[in-house]
Design a protein around this motif. Structure first.
Motif, short mmCIF file in Angstrom:
data_model
loop_
_atom_site.label_atom_id
_atom_site.label_comp_id
_atom_site.label_asym_id
_atom_site.label_seq_id
_atom_site.Cartn_x
_atom_site.Cartn_y
_atom_site.Cartn_z
N VAL A 39 0.83 -1.20 0.00
CA VAL A 39 0.00 0.00 0.00
C VAL A 39 0.87 1.26 0.00
O VAL A 39 0.62 2.21 -0.74
CB VAL A 39 -0.96 -0.01 1.21
CG1 VAL A 39 -1.62 1.34 1.40
CG2 VAL A 39 -2.00 -1.09 1.03
N LEU A 40 1.91 1.26 0.82
CA LEU A 40 2.78 2.44 0.89
C LEU A 40 3.55 2.65 -0.41
O LEU A 40 3.66 3.78 -0.90
CB LEU A 40 3.76 2.30 2.07
CG LEU A 40 3.15 2.49 3.44
CD1 LEU A 40 4.18 2.19 4.53
CD2 LEU A 40 2.62 3.90 3.61
N ILE A 41 4.08 1.58 -0.98
CA ILE A 41 4.83 1.70 -2.23
C ILE A 41 3.93 2.17 -3.36
O ILE A 41 4.30 3.05 -4.15
CB ILE A 41 5.53 0.36 -2.57
CG1 ILE A 41 6.66 0.12 -1.58
CG2 ILE A 41 6.04 0.36 -4.01
CD1 ILE A 41 7.28 -1.26 -1.67
N SER A 42 2.72 1.62 -3.44
CA SER A 42 1.81 2.04 -4.51
C SER A 42 1.37 3.50 -4.30
O SER A 42 1.23 4.25 -5.26
CB SER A 42 0.61 1.12 -4.59
OG SER A 42 -0.13 1.16 -3.40
N GLY A 43 1.18 3.90 -3.06
CA GLY A 43 0.82 5.29 -2.79
C GLY A 43 1.94 6.26 -3.13
O GLY A 43 1.70 7.30 -3.74
N ILE A 44 3.18 5.90 -2.79
CA ILE A 44 4.32 6.76 -3.11
C ILE A 44 4.51 6.84 -4.62
O ILE A 44 4.74 7.92 -5.16
CB ILE A 44 5.59 6.23 -2.40
CG1 ILE A 44 5.48 6.47 -0.91
CG2 ILE A 44 6.84 6.90 -2.96
CD1 ILE A 44 6.56 5.81 -0.09
N SER A 45 4.40 5.71 -5.32
CA SER A 45 4.57 5.73 -6.76
C SER A 45 3.46 6.51 -7.44
O SER A 45 3.69 7.19 -8.45
CB SER A 45 4.65 4.31 -7.33
OG SER A 45 3.43 3.63 -7.14
N ALA A 46 2.25 6.47 -6.90
CA ALA A 46 1.15 7.25 -7.47
C ALA A 46 1.39 8.75 -7.29
O ALA A 46 1.15 9.54 -8.20
CB ALA A 46 -0.16 6.85 -6.81
N VAL A 47 1.91 9.13 -6.13
CA VAL A 47 2.20 10.55 -5.88
C VAL A 47 3.33 11.01 -6.79
O VAL A 47 3.24 12.08 -7.41
CB VAL A 47 2.55 10.78 -4.40
CG1 VAL A 47 3.13 12.16 -4.19
CG2 VAL A 47 1.32 10.57 -3.53
N LEU A 48 4.39 10.22 -6.90
CA LEU A 48 5.51 10.61 -7.76
C LEU A 48 5.12 10.59 -9.22
O LEU A 48 5.55 11.45 -9.99
CB LEU A 48 6.70 9.68 -7.51
CG LEU A 48 7.35 9.79 -6.13
CD1 LEU A 48 8.49 8.79 -6.01
CD2 LEU A 48 7.86 11.20 -5.87
N GLY A 50 2.16 11.16 -10.40
CA GLY A 50 1.24 12.28 -10.63
C GLY A 50 1.98 13.60 -10.81
O GLY A 50 1.53 14.48 -11.53
N LYS A 51 3.11 13.77 -10.16
CA LYS A 51 3.87 15.02 -10.28
C LYS A 51 4.55 15.15 -11.65
O LYS A 51 4.75 16.25 -12.12
CB LYS A 51 4.91 15.11 -9.17
CG LYS A 51 4.30 15.36 -7.81
CD LYS A 51 5.38 15.56 -6.74
CE LYS A 51 4.74 15.87 -5.40
NZ LYS A 51 5.72 16.00 -4.35
N LYS A 52 4.90 14.03 -12.25
CA LYS A 52 5.58 14.08 -13.55
C LYS A 52 4.65 14.56 -14.66
O LYS A 52 5.07 15.23 -15.57
CB LYS A 52 6.16 12.71 -13.91
CG LYS A 52 7.30 12.30 -13.03
CD LYS A 52 7.81 10.92 -13.41
CE LYS A 52 8.91 10.47 -12.47
NZ LYS A 52 9.33 9.11 -12.77
N GLY A 53 3.38 14.18 -14.56
CA GLY A 53 2.41 14.53 -15.61
C GLY A 53 2.03 15.95 -15.52
O GLY A 53 1.76 16.70 -16.36
#
Length: 53
Positions: A39-48, A50-53
């Motif tokens: 859950v934490l890894i997927s949340g961090i990857s989603a946040v990171l 999202g910032k690239k787009g």
């Protein structure tokens, strides 16, 4: 939907930890730890991501 899924996963992980304390079975402990890490890894990857787009 993302924040709800995150908190639902967090709740499931905490419930698994409580189940581990009740039963003493290592499967509950490792399952809960693994689930929380996913859950934490997927949340961090989603946040990171999202910032690239």
């Amino acid at each position: 939907m993302g924040p709800f899924a995150f908190f639902a996963g967090l709740l499931l992980g905490v419930m698994g930890m409580g189940k581990w304390q009740e039963t003493g079975s290592p499967f509950w402990l490792w399952g809960s730890v693994t689930f929380l890490l996913v859950v934490l890894i997927s949340g961090i990857s989603a946040v990171l991501g999202g910032k690239k787009g």
